[in-house]
Design a protein around this motif. Structure first.
Motif, PDB file in Angstrom:
ATOM      1  N   CYS A  48     -15.675 -10.062   6.853  1.00  0.00           N
ATOM      2  CA  CYS A  48     -16.645  -9.337   6.039  1.00  0.00           C
ATOM      3  C   CYS A  48     -16.663  -9.993   4.663  1.00  0.00           C
ATOM      4  N   THR A  50      -5.858   2.562   2.053  1.00  0.00           N
ATOM      5  CA  THR A  50      -6.007   1.928   3.366  1.00  0.00           C
ATOM      6  C   THR A  50      -7.345   1.199   3.443  1.00  0.00           C
ATOM      7  N   ASP A  51      -8.420   1.874   3.048  1.00  0.00           N
ATOM      8  CA  ASP A  51      -9.748   1.259   3.075  1.00  0.00           C
ATOM      9  C   ASP A  51      -9.790   0.001   2.213  1.00  0.00           C
ATOM     10  N   ALA A  52      -9.220   0.075   1.009  1.00  0.00           N
ATOM     11  CA  ALA A  52      -9.256  -1.063   0.083  1.00  0.00           C
ATOM     12  C   ALA A  52      -8.460  -2.248   0.626  1.00  0.00           C
ATOM     13  N   GLN A 107      -5.239   0.627  10.722  1.00  0.00           N
ATOM     14  CA  GLN A 107      -6.146   1.544  11.390  1.00  0.00           C
ATOM     15  C   GLN A 107      -5.509   2.251  12.582  1.00  0.00           C
ATOM     16  N   TYR A 134      -5.828  -4.406  11.686  1.00  0.00           N
ATOM     17  CA  TYR A 134      -6.193  -3.248  12.500  1.00  0.00           C
ATOM     18  C   TYR A 134      -4.931  -2.537  12.986  1.00  0.00           C
ATOM     19  N   GLN A 158      -5.938   7.273   2.291  1.00  0.00           N
ATOM     20  CA  GLN A 158      -7.123   6.738   2.960  1.00  0.00           C
ATOM     21  C   GLN A 158      -7.862   5.746   2.070  1.00  0.00           C
ATOM     22  N   ALA A 159      -7.963   6.041   0.765  1.00  0.00           N
ATOM     23  CA  ALA A 159      -8.647   5.123  -0.152  1.00  0.00           C
ATOM     24  C   ALA A 159      -7.911   3.785  -0.230  1.00  0.00           C
ATOM     25  N   LYS A 176       0.836  -1.211   0.000  1.00  0.00           N
ATOM     26  CA  LYS A 176       0.000   0.000   0.000  1.00  0.00           C
ATOM     27  C   LYS A 176       0.862   1.249   0.000  1.00  0.00           C
ATOM     28  N   TYR A 225      -7.419  -2.845   3.717  1.00  0.00           N
ATOM     29  CA  TYR A 225      -7.974  -3.297   4.989  1.00  0.00           C
ATOM     30  C   TYR A 225      -9.206  -4.171   4.753  1.00  0.00           C
ATOM     31  N   THR A 226     -10.082  -3.731   3.850  1.00  0.00           N
ATOM     32  CA  THR A 226     -11.294  -4.487   3.546  1.00  0.00           C
ATOM     33  C   THR A 226     -10.961  -5.838   2.937  1.00  0.00           C
TER      34      THR A 226
END
Length: 109
Positions: free
Chosen positions: A70, A56-58, A106, A102, A53-54, A14, A60-61
């Motif tokens: 999830c 990180t979100d991708a 996060q 996490y 942030q984008a 990332k 992490y998900t």
């Protein structure tokens, strides 16, 4: 490879992507598009933060999806078995990837 090493490598990837997008001169198609915007220094910092942030979100998900915490896309939530080339298990499906994700994605935000 341990779950922590697996997650840490996702974090390294990332960070590499983010740096490649923001490099001067650009080294990726995304970087070329960003440079073509001729952003001010302030707006360049906003762009970097937004992309960080984008990504990180991708990442992490995806990690949470692989750990069964999830769903991924339209797939139902399920646990996946992740193995290295030698067949050794990387995930323990006990939430270790979620926990490490996490910590790396996060908590550092």
């Amino acid at each position: 490879m341990t779950p922590e090493e697996f997650v840490r490598n996702f974090k390294v990837e990332k960070d590499r992507l983010l740096n490649s997008y923001m490099s001067t001169p650009p080294t990726t198609a995304v970087g070329v598009h960003i440079q073509s915007l001729t952003l001010s220094s302030e707006h360049t910092n906003v762009m970097r933060s937004l992309l960080d942030q984008a990504l990180t979100d991708a990442f992490y998900t995806i990690l949470l999806g692989l750990d069964g915490c999830c769903g991924i896309g339209e797939a139902m939530q399920q646990t996946y078995q992740i193995q290295s080339e030698d067949g050794s298990s990387i995930s323990c499906s006990g939430g270790e990837i979620e926990s490490m994700a996490y910590e790396y994605f996060q908590k550092s935000v």
